[in-house]
Each structure stands twice: as C-alpha cells, then as structure tokens.
Scaffold this motif. Structure first.
Motif, mmCIF file in Angstrom:
data_model
loop_
_atom_site.group_PDB
_atom_site.id
_atom_site.type_symbol
_atom_site.label_atom_id
_atom_site.label_comp_id
_atom_site.label_asym_id
_atom_site.label_seq_id
_atom_site.Cartn_x
_atom_site.Cartn_y
_atom_site.Cartn_z
ATOM 1 N N LYS B 114 0.928 -1.764 0.120
ATOM 2 C CA LYS B 114 -0.090 0.274 0.208
ATOM 3 C C LYS B 114 0.939 0.684 -0.012
ATOM 4 C CE LYS B 114 -3.915 -1.986 2.852
ATOM 5 N NZ LYS B 114 -4.027 -2.071 4.021
ATOM 6 N N THR B 117 3.167 1.141 -3.181
ATOM 7 C CA THR B 117 2.583 1.565 -4.422
ATOM 8 C C THR B 117 2.070 3.388 -4.240
ATOM 9 O OG1 THR B 117 1.622 0.060 -4.107
ATOM 10 C CG2 THR B 117 0.687 1.542 -5.616
ATOM 11 N N VAL B 143 -0.881 1.221 -10.246
ATOM 12 C CA VAL B 143 -1.244 0.599 -8.811
ATOM 13 C C VAL B 143 -2.304 -0.472 -9.511
ATOM 14 C CG1 VAL B 143 -4.064 1.228 -7.935
ATOM 15 C CG2 VAL B 143 -2.754 2.834 -8.033
ATOM 16 N N THR B 159 -7.991 -4.584 -1.584
ATOM 17 C CA THR B 159 -7.750 -3.812 -3.217
ATOM 18 C C THR B 159 -8.393 -2.239 -3.807
ATOM 19 O OG1 THR B 159 -9.597 -4.898 -3.821
ATOM 20 C CG2 THR B 159 -7.495 -5.780 -4.594
ATOM 21 N N TYR B 162 -6.356 0.991 -2.514
ATOM 22 C CA TYR B 162 -5.231 1.248 -3.207
ATOM 23 C C TYR B 162 -6.321 2.526 -3.958
ATOM 24 C CZ TYR B 162 -2.041 -2.589 -2.208
ATOM 25 O OH TYR B 162 -1.498 -2.469 -2.058
ATOM 26 N N TYR B 351 -6.064 6.870 2.070
ATOM 27 C CA TYR B 351 -6.344 5.415 2.700
ATOM 28 C C TYR B 351 -6.287 4.679 3.867
ATOM 29 C CZ TYR B 351 -1.721 2.331 4.696
ATOM 30 O OH TYR B 351 -0.866 2.110 5.592
#
Lengths: 624, 405
Positions: B114, B117, B143, B159, B162, B351
C-alpha cells in the motif's frame, strides 16, 4: 473552470464521513442502547451446534450390534460462573469432580467462555430429576439430552467412542469437531469414523427470554445436521453368539469365521473379552485394573497379537516345495523315526514313534515334522520369506480395523543384523518350515489363507463392512475396494494341498479326523505351537468346509491350551456343525476332555536358549 | 537531522495517542474475566513491543538522508511486487495466501505494498509535463499490478484501499474533479442499479455536476449514456449468474442474510457496541467480549470492545482523536509544496481515512465485513508498523521542508 482546492474536498469528505459515523453511533448506543443491553444480557444470540446422530452398526441380517440411546449430560458455560467455590462444592458432591480439575477445565477453555463444556455424560435419569431443583442456583450449568452408544455384546471389533482429547482436538478441529465431540477411539468406530459421524448442523439462536424472535437476521439460515451412515457388517450375530458360548471358559485365544466367497468375516472372537460399554462412563479404578490384568482382555488376539503358527503353517512350506519343483505330490522324503539329524543337531518330530517315509499328503495328514525339515534343506530362506508374504501371511491383510499387526517372517538380512555374521541358517530354516522359530502370524492371516485355499487359490481381503445404510447406500467396494489376489500356486499344487488337508480330517490317522460334519466335507490342519509364553503349546485348528451352502473357513486359536487336534479341533467342529445346520440350539461351552489336554505335541529342539522359538520378536507386543 | 522548528509535534502526538489507545483496547480485548479471574493472551505486550519498535523506525527514517530515501523506493516497490507473487505459493491460511510466517511473526506483503505503491504513484504522476489523461493512465498502471496480485490471494477488501488512494492522489495532482467524477460514476451506477429511483437521482446529479464543470454537451451525453447503459446491462448480467454466485454477492451487500458466517460477527459487534450505551460497561467489563462471542475481537472488531466498554462517550472520544488526526493531515498536506510529496501525503491520508471509516462502519453494521483492520488500534504488527510508517513518511517530508524549494 470552477477550481476547487483538493484540500477542501478532503475536508468535506472527512467531515461527512465522521458525521455519518457519529450519527450511526448515536443511534446505536444512545437511542437503542437499552435494547441492545437487553439482548446482551440475555446472551441469546449465538450459534448453536446441532450434533449429528452417529450411525448405528448392524449385523448382516440388520440386527443391532451398536445402537444409540438417550443420555443426559451436564454442561458448563464458564463465562457465566459467578461463585466458583460454591460451584466446585456442588460438582464435587454430586459428580465427584475435584476443584482442581474444574479449574483446569475452565482454564483450558478460557478463550471459549461462551461454549458449553461437557462436564459429565451419561448421568442416570433419577439423578437428573433429583438435581434439577438445585440447578436453579447454578445458571452456568445445564442438563442436555444427547445420545450415547450402547454396545449389544462384548466384542473386539466395534471398538468404542470417547470424548475427543486435546491431541485429537488439535488435529481434527478443522474438520468441524467441537470440544465436546465424541470420536471413535478404536475398532470400527475409529476406522469408519468418517462414515459414522455425519455432519453437525448449526442453528442461530435469536430469541429473547420470553421466546420472541429478535429478528436480527433476515433468514434463520440454520443448517440441518446430516446423520452418520449406519454400517451393515458381515458379522452374523447368531454365529457370533454361538462361537462365543462354545469358547471354553477361562481360556485365552481367538476364533475367526470367514465366508470364503466374499471374504466377509462372520464371527470375530477374542477372549477374554471386555464390554465396550464401560468406556461410556467414567471408568472406576476397579474396572480399570480389571481391564489391565495379566490376561489382557483389551487385547484383540485376532489381529493385534502375532503368534507362532506351528503346523498350520505347513501347507505354505509344502506348496513352496511343489511350486519350486523340489518335490511333487508323490515324492517321498527322509524316513521319520521320531526326528532327524541336521548337522550336529537332532530335530525331533512330535510323534516319537515316527511316521516312517511319507509323501506330502501323508506328511500333512499326520503332521510329520521330518518331511518338512527335509524339504526345508532345499529351500532358500529369502525365497521362503517372499513366498510366505505372497500368500498374504506375515503381511497386513488390510482388514478394516486399525493397528493390525503384520506378523513376522525372518530374512537372511534380519538374522545377520540380530545374530551377527555367524549363525547356522540351516537350523533356522528347519524350524521355520514347521511354523516355529521366529515366524509369527495373526489368527486372521491363517484364516484368510485357508479361505483362499477353499476359494480355488483366490485370496480375498478379510473385511467386516458389508455396506452402509442411511442417506447413502455404499457397498464395501465403494467405500474402499476389496483387494483380491491369486495365491502363487498352480492348480496341481493347490489340489495337492487340498488333498493333504482333506486327509487330515477324513482319513484314518489324520490329526483332525475327529472333526466331522454330517453333510459337509471338512479340510483342515491342526497346529500346536511351542512358544515363549508358557510350557503348554498354543492350540491351532484352521479348516474350511465344502457344502451346498456358501462355504466358510474357521480358524480357532487358543493360547497355551495344548494340542491343536485335541483342544482347538472340537471347537471348530462345533462351529462347522452349527453352520451346517447340525446343531439347532446352543447348549453350553464345550468342556475340554482331560484326555485331550496333552497330545500332538510338536517337540522341537530347545537346546539353544537364546534361539528359543518366538522369543524375538516377542509374540505379544509390537514388532510392527 | 530532526529539525525542531519543522517537526510536526501535533501530528506525532496524535499518532502516539492513537497507538496508546490501541494498547489499552487490546489489553482488554485479549483478556477474559471469569468470576474474579482475569486471564490475558500475550497479544497486548506484543503490541507494545511493536509500538516501541515502530517509534524507533520512525526516528531512523527521520534521520535518513533524503536522497537515499528517494532512491530506495523503486527497488523496494519491485521487491514488494515479487513478494506478492511469492506469497501466492505459501500454504493457505483461512483459505487465502496472504502471509509469510517467520517464527511467529506474520508478514503481509499487501500491507507494505500500500505505502510503496502510493509513493511510486506520487513520483510518476507528479511530473510537470504530463497531460491529465497520462496522469490517470500511469497512476492506474502502477496501481493495477499489486491490485491484481492481491485479488488472486484473494483479498478484495484491501484492493479498495488502492483505488481510493489513487483517486485522492489524482485530486492532489490537480487533475480536475470531473475526471474523478467520470471515473467513479460507472461504479456508483453499478452499486445503485438495484434501486431505480436512486439511479435516476444519481444520473441527474451527475449531469448537473458535469454542467457545473462546463464540460461540452458531447462529453456530458456520452457520460450519461455510458452510465445508463451500465444500469440497463446489470440485470442481464445478474440473471446470467448462478444462484450461489448471486447469494455470495447479496451476502456481501447484506451480511444479515448469512447468520452463520460474516453476518454473525457483524450482528455480535453491533450488539456489543449498542449494549455499551452512553457510558459503557467499564474497562475489562465488556460482557459480550468476555463471553467471547466475537472470535476476532482484538483485530478487526476491536472497535466493538471500545464501544462496549466505554460507551458512546468513549467511542466518540476515539473518533474525535481520529478526526483531529486526519484534520491535522489535511492541514499538513497544504503545507507541503513539493509536488510529489504533497501527492503522496494525500494518498496516505486517503488510505488511512478510508480504512478507519470502513472498519468502524463494519463494526456498527454500516458496511460489509471486509477484513480491514482499524489503523493504529487493531492488534497486528503489519498493520501498526506500516500505518505508522506512512505517517512517519509525512513527518519526514515536513521535516525536509525548505531544503528543496
């Protein structure tokens, strides 16, 4: 273009989300707090396991062998315990549960406090009634009705179930066993656990204390339990009962009766016996010491113990001689004058008078040792070992019971390892040729071998399961295919061996000539095996019967009982007579006539103490 | 190189406060009380060890020279992708391949992925000469690689994180809002396709917003048609599914359909939180927790322990600490002037906030159970270390203000 700062967007989203969460929390905790408090206090929302009913076990005419009966069990929810000392006193007074044990039980389940722990099972109904009033003071305790196993008669093949222990739980809890589950511990209960247990169901309990549904879940979603499959065995309860009663009192030994066409076991007796029902309750120390006395009632002598076979092994030696073209059925070997000189040792025959010069048929008839001594001199030890195993003797038969013993047949390598480089292989072979020395077999292996001789040399795996009943009807072959195997002998070899066995029971001078069944022909072999367990020989008698009805093979084995022909033979005779329909009513156990107590002794040499027959490996427990 | 003038004490203090609250909650969650006996699993002191460890790591990160930090990201990202591939070949735990186990410590590469990325995406899309379309395309491209690997594990909940982070980063990269709107509009349409009224309102709002953004009529027409088409195709697609597939999706939307599975946990969490009422039952006194109705209550359902034992007041306090923490993050994002750092901070903010919202929402029965832990509070080394490290990265960026520009 209308420019909005991303930070403003973040703040708006942040504020909105937290406003949403706060509002939801306010509704849940402040507005509905009382409602949820009630639900929480009643502890009524939970998943309850519905135990599947274990499959029952029947004989092949669908008469019960193992059934389920209702039982009353006491459960504890450790999370509800308020007054531990009072609870401990109550349990100690009524169920004899020590406080330390209780505390340990609670400690073991400290992270499963909402699950019910089984404290005591199979509580007598009177006791349940007497205690139910006091139970109000202990909300953490609850009686529940369950089922327990009822074994119709003492036996060694059903085995028994028991509470799952910590080791088993660690291994199987992924397979949906609960901490209170019962699991097959031995015998068929263990072997067919997967078929018998079924699949537990689940229900969601969501009612309040007044029984109203809380309506928390859209649909009730319960999973109904799938009951276990019932087992139909090849056992015949009548025959089992008859064999059981025919077995001489106070003797140790085993009897196996097999259907030669199917390999199904009709009767499976090991004596002394024990009652599996004793394991359904807490076992008292007296019962425990009784189960572990020197006669070893728990030992299944059919497959869990291996013994020197003695003369019932001779057909294997003989057929190897025929197969390797060392002899034919007319070949006459050395003269038997009560023994034979091999090297610097004299090997005696059981008959001091001697049998004279004999061929294979006559040697089998009179159970002449010298004929086989002489034959063994021509055999290679390792070939002998391989041939015995090809006849499925001294290998696991693969019967559907756990922990079967393999038995033992030595090889040259084994001798070299145990005895060092220097040993006289000839003397060893001489002993092995008559089923003495290191060779060990289980009664089941002998029975399966004789059954194969009756079935034109086709060996069929002995088994107890005939089919399942219940939601699934599976034959034994569908559960697990039955192995069939042609014994390594030509038709003429088979004929010669069969003729020899015929002579034993039907010609004058045969060691089993007194075993007579009207309307049937008996083929058999006696054996009296020297052993390390006692002075008296093990008595063997193995036979099969040819009639219009399906043929059966019978093996009778008695530990330290005397001669095979005299002691074991009559019992086999009664069983065969019963099966042939000559005995309608079972009378009483056969008393052994004193004149039969010692005869037919195979007197092998006992000159070398460390090479004492069947001392290594020990006959009773594990070389497996 | 910790610069006292530039170090953000407010953010660091809020972070420490959250970790501390987490330890208190975990101590209670990992204990059970029978009569007067209290027994604890060893999870709470493991969490304290992790907390001390993570503070050490953040201090180390702050001292790390910036060029080394910048150089390390690409190789670490590639290594992490490799780890995500390798983890697929480990034995399954609870039916999915997510963890490496090293002597009692479980490493979850999807957690580290996470952060890495986000840092990778911010680096790529921050480049000045890129068109908006290329920014979206590159961001999407970076991603999608970890996302595909995580979907195979399978772990759908992770997911989502992301995509949310990517959206926030695109916003922070000054990609116009309508692009973001266009990207998420089909997703919203699919979700709403079961309710006709909601669909009509949504399409009207969409058209209204796009007009406000002064898009051409051609673009607005195309966007509307695509969305309406998505809505119309859904029933066809839905009826093509097998019964069990439909059930699986319905259970995801409404867990109370499956009382024996995920629904059970959510209902129990709801009962626990609700029964805490206004002032709660007191620390260590949660009956639902003590009765152990919730198997996962020290990880994903830790919020239910807080709600039960400290009531509305306690859970609001925790929420307000989170709110202050995230508000501080938005302030800090505004202070970062280096483009890629600002974008990265926005991604980290999104996030962490999304995970917090989803987890709390799951505990109070607002969103489906997804297996996303509550940042800083839930037990778990990976969770604590990576989330704190993400905050550490922002602290580092703040610390480096003025060096580059």
């Amino acid at each position: 273009m209308n420019k909005i700062s991303p930070i403003l967007v973040f703040r708006i989203v942040l504020a909105l989300l937290f406003l949403l969460l706060s509002a939801a929390l306010f509704r849940l905790q402040v507005m509905n707090g009382t409602y949820y408090k009630q639900i929480a206090e009643s502890n009524f929302v939970r998943i309850r396991r519905i135990t599947a009913t274990r499959g029952e076990i029947y004989d092949h005419k669908y008469r019960p062998i193992v059934t389920n009966v209702a039982s009353h069990n006491l459960y504890l929810i450790s999370g509800k315990v308020n007054n531990l000392p009072a609870l401990a006193d109550f349990l100690k007074l009524n169920f004899g549960l020590e406080r330390a044990d209780l505390e340990q039980m609670i400690r073991q389940n400290r992270f499963r406090t909402y699950e019910e722990i089984l404290i005591s099972d199979n509580i007598p109904y009177e006791e349940v009634l007497a205690l139910s009033e006091q139970m109000n003071y202990y909300p953490e305790l609850a009686f529940r009705v369950g089922t327990t196993r009822n074994y119709q008669y003492p036996n060694h093949f059903t085995g028994y179930v028991g509470r799952i222990n910590e080791k088993e739980y660690a291994r199987y809890h992924d397979e949906d066993y609960s901490i209170n589950a019962h699991i097959g511990k031995t015998g068929l209960e263990y072997f067919y656990e997967v078929l018998l247990r079924g699949k537990d169901g689940r229900e969601i309990v969501q009612v309040d204390s007044r029984g109203r549904s809380l309506n928390l879940f859209r649909n009730d979603g319960s999973i109904t339990p799938v009951n276990g499959l019932g087992l139909v065995l090849t056992i015949d309860n009548d025959l089992q009962e008859f064999v059981n009663q025919s077995f001489p009192a106070n003797m140790r030994g085993a009897v196996v009766v097999m259907d030669v066409k199917t390999g199904g076991i009709l009767s499976y007796i090991s004596k002394p016996g024990y009652d599996p029902n004793v394991f359904m309750q807490q076992i008292s120390p007296e019962i425990w010491s009784e189960l572990n006395n020197s006669a070893k009632p728990m030992l299944d002598r059919v497959i869990h113990a291996a013994y020197p076979p003695g003369s019932v092994f001779k057909p294997i030696t003989g057929s190897l001689g025929l197969e390797r073209k060392l002899i034919d059925r007319f070949t006459i070997l050395s003269n038997c004058a009560g023994g034979m000189q091999v090297g610097n040792r004299f090997f005696k025959c059981w008959n001091h008078a001697g049998h004279g010069r004999t061929n294979l048929i006559e040697a089998l008839k009179g159970s002449c040792d010298v004929f086989f001594y002489d034959l063994s001199l021509k055999l290679s030890l390792d070939d002998f070992h391989d041939y015995a195993q090809q006849n499925m003797v001294c290998v696991k038969t693969g019967i559907d019971l756990p922990n079967e013993r393999r038995g033992f047949f030595p090889t040259t390598d084994w001798y070299r390892k145990t005895l060092g480089k220097k040993f006289a292989i000839i003397g060893r072979k001489v002993n092995l040729s008559i089923g003495q020395g290191e060779v060990l077999t289980t009664p089941l292996q002998i029975c399966a071998y004789f059954s194969a001789l009756a079935n034109d040399g086709m060996w069929i795996q002995p088994h107890l399961l005939e089919s399942t009943v219940g939601i699934n009807r599976l034959t034994r072959d569908q559960v697990h295919p039955i192995t069939k195997k042609r014994l390594p002998m030509s038709a003429s070899t088979l004929k010669a061996i069969q003729d020899g066995l015929y002579a034993v029971c039907n010609l004058p001078g045969g060691t089993g000539a007194h075993v007579k069944v009207a309307g049937a022909t008996i083929y058999g072999k006696t054996g009296s095996a020297e052993n390390a367990m006692g002075r008296t020989t093990h008595a063997w008698f193995s036979a099969y019967m040819v009639t219009q009805k399906p043929d059966i093979a019978v093996t009778v084995f008695l530990e330290n009982a005397g001669g095979g022909g005299g002691v074991a033979g009559p019992i086999a005779g009664r069983i065969l007579n019963y099966y042939a329909g000559n005995i309608d009513k079972i009378t009483r156990p056969v008393p052994i006539p004193p004149q039969f107590m010692s005869s037919d002794n195979t007197d092998t040499e006992v000159e070398n103490p460390d090479a004492n027959p069947a001392e290594k490996p020990t006959p009773e427990v594990g070389n497996d | 190189m910790i610069n006292r003038k530039k170090f953000d004490f407010t953010l660091a203090a809020l972070l420490l406060l959250l970790i501390l609250l987490g330890c208190i909650a975990i101590f209670s969650a990992s204990s059970s009380k029978i009569g007067d006996n209290i027994t604890s699993m060893n999870t709470w002191w493991k969490q304290i060890v992790f907390a001390i460890f993570v503070i050490g790591i953040i201090v180390g990160l702050l001292r790390l020279p910036m060029p080394i930090f910048d150089l390390a990201i690409l190789p670490l990202y590639i290594l992490n992708l490799l780890a995500l591939v390798i983890v697929l070949f480990t034995p399954a735990v609870n039916g999915s391949h997510r963890w490496f186990a090293f002597g009692g410590i479980n490493l979850q590469p999807s957690e580290t992925a996470k952060l890495l990325t986000i840092l990778m995406v911010s680096r790529i899309i921050a480049k000045e000469h890129l068109t908006e379309f290329k920014q979206i395309l590159y961001g999407f491209g970076i991603v999608i690689m970890p996302v595909l690997l995580i979907v195979i594990e399978p772990d759908f909940g992770t997911t989502m994180v992301y995509w949310i982070a990517l959206l926030a980063m695109l916003l922070a990269a000054d990609v116009p809002l309508f692009y973001v709107l266009l990207i998420i509009s089909p997703v919203v349409s699919i979700v709403l396709s079961m309710y006709w009224l909601a669909v009509i309102i949504w399409i009207l709002i969409l058209i209204f917003l796009l007009i406000r953004f002064r898009l051409s009529w051609v673009a607005i027409t195309i966007a509307s048609i695509v969305n309406i088409f998505t809505v119309l195709i859904m029933p066809v697609f839905w009826n093509g599914l097998k019964d069990y597939q439909q059930n699986r999706i319905l259970t995801f939307i409404d867990p109370t359909r499956d009382p024996l599975g995920a629904g059970y946990q959510i209902i129990q969490a709801k009962i626990a939180i609700g029964s805490g009422a206004t002032i709660g039952k007191g620390w260590m006194e949660g009956t639902q927790k003590n009765m152990n109705f919730l198997p996962e209550h020290h990880t994903d359902f830790i919020f239910s322990v807080v709600g039960e034992e400290f009531g509305f007041i306690g859970s609001m306090f925790l929420l307000l600490v989170f709110f202050a923490f995230f508000w501080r993050l938005t302030v800090v994002i505004g202070e970062l002037k280096v483009r890629d750092r600002k974008i990265a901070a926005a991604g980290i903010f999104a996030y962490l906030m999304f995970q917090t919202f989803i987890n709390v929402g799951m505990n109070i029965g607002m969103v489906p159970a997804t297996g996303i832990p509550l940042p800083f509070i839930s037990y778990g080394g990976s969770n604590l270390v990576i989330n704190s490290l993400a905050v550490g990265v922002i602290l580092k960026y703040l610390n480096e203000r003025g060096f580059m520009k």
